[in-house]
Design an enzyme around this catalytic site. Structure first.
Site, short mmCIF file in Angstrom:
data_model
loop_
_atom_site.label_atom_id
_atom_site.label_comp_id
_atom_site.label_asym_id
_atom_site.label_seq_id
_atom_site.Cartn_x
_atom_site.Cartn_y
_atom_site.Cartn_z
N HIS A 61 -49.78 12.70 25.04
CA HIS A 61 -48.55 12.00 25.43
C HIS A 61 -48.87 10.54 25.72
CE1 HIS A 61 -45.80 15.54 26.72
NE2 HIS A 61 -46.67 15.95 25.80
N GLU A 63 -48.05 8.60 28.23
CA GLU A 63 -48.49 8.31 29.59
C GLU A 63 -49.94 8.72 29.83
OE1 GLU A 63 -44.15 9.86 30.05
OE2 GLU A 63 -45.79 10.06 28.63
N CYS A 91 -42.39 13.98 31.31
CA CYS A 91 -42.33 15.44 31.41
C CYS A 91 -43.09 15.88 32.66
CB CYS A 91 -42.96 16.07 30.16
SG CYS A 91 -44.77 15.85 30.08
N CYS A 94 -46.88 14.75 32.55
CA CYS A 94 -47.09 13.32 32.75
C CYS A 94 -46.70 12.90 34.17
CB CYS A 94 -46.32 12.53 31.70
SG CYS A 94 -46.99 12.79 30.04
#
Length: 164
Positions: A61, A63, A91, A94
C-alpha cells in the site's frame, strides 16, 4: 489566526498534490491510484503509491511504502514530527501502521466509505484506547482525489465489458 489557517491549508494542498503525483504512478501501472507522501520539517522524506498487483503483495500500500522510506531516511521507526498525506482514507492496516509509527498528523484527500479506517468504518487513528492518536484533516483536494478514483474504476469496468 486566520492567516495561519490559510497558510496551513496552502501547505496541505501543496503536499497533497505530491501525493496525487504518486497516485498517478499507480494509475500508470493499472493499480488503484492511491498515493502518499510523508513530510518532516518541510521536506518530503517518504513517498509511496499502491503496488499490490505489481508486487503481488497485500502489504504494498502507498502508506506502508512511504512509512518504510521515511523511517529509513530518519533512522528511526518513530515518525513523531511528521505529517502523512494520502489521497484515499487509510485502510485498517495502514491506519494501524500510522499509529504504530507515531505519526501525529494525517491529511486525507477523499474518504473510503467501504474500507476506510480514519472515520468511515472505524477511526483507528483517533481511538483513545491506543497509546497514540493522530490529528486528522480530511477533504484536501477531495474532488481531484475522488475524481481520479472514479475515473480509474469507470475505465476498469469498461475494460472488463470489452473483454467479455
Amino acid at each position: 489566526m486566520e492567516d495561519l489557517i490559510q497558510e496551513q491549508d496552502r501547505t496541505d494542498e501543496k503536499y497533497m498534490r505530491e501525493a496525487i503525483r504518486q497516485a498517478k504512478k499507480a494509475y500508470a501501472l493499472n493499480e488503484t491510484p492511491i498515493g502518499c507522501v510523508i513530510v518532516h520539517e518541510g521536506k518530503i522524506i517518504g513517498r509511496g503509491y499502491n503496488r499490490r498487483n505489481t508486487d503481488k503483495s497485500p502489504l504494498s500500500h502507498a502508506e506502508i511504502s512511504a512509512i518504510k522510506k521515511a523511517s529509513k531516511k530518519i533512522g528511526d521507526w518513530r515518525l513523531e514530527d511528521c505529517t502523512l498525506y494520502v489521497t484515499l482514507e487509510p485502510c485498517q492496516m495502514c491506519a494501524g501502521a500510522i499509529v504504530q509509527s507515531r505519526i501525529p498528523r494525517v491529511v486525507v484527500g477523499c474518504m473510503n466509505p467501504k474500507a476506510g479506517c480514519a472515520g468511515s468504518i472505524l477511526n483507528i487513528l483517533q481511538m483513545e484506547q491506543f497509546n497514540h492518536q493522530a490529528e486528522l484533516k480530511t477533504g484536501v483536494l477531495e474532488e481531484e482525489c475522488s475524481g481520479m478514483m472514479k475515473q480509474f474504476f469507470r475505465e476498469l469496468r469498461e475494460k472488463k465489458k470489452r473483454e467479455k
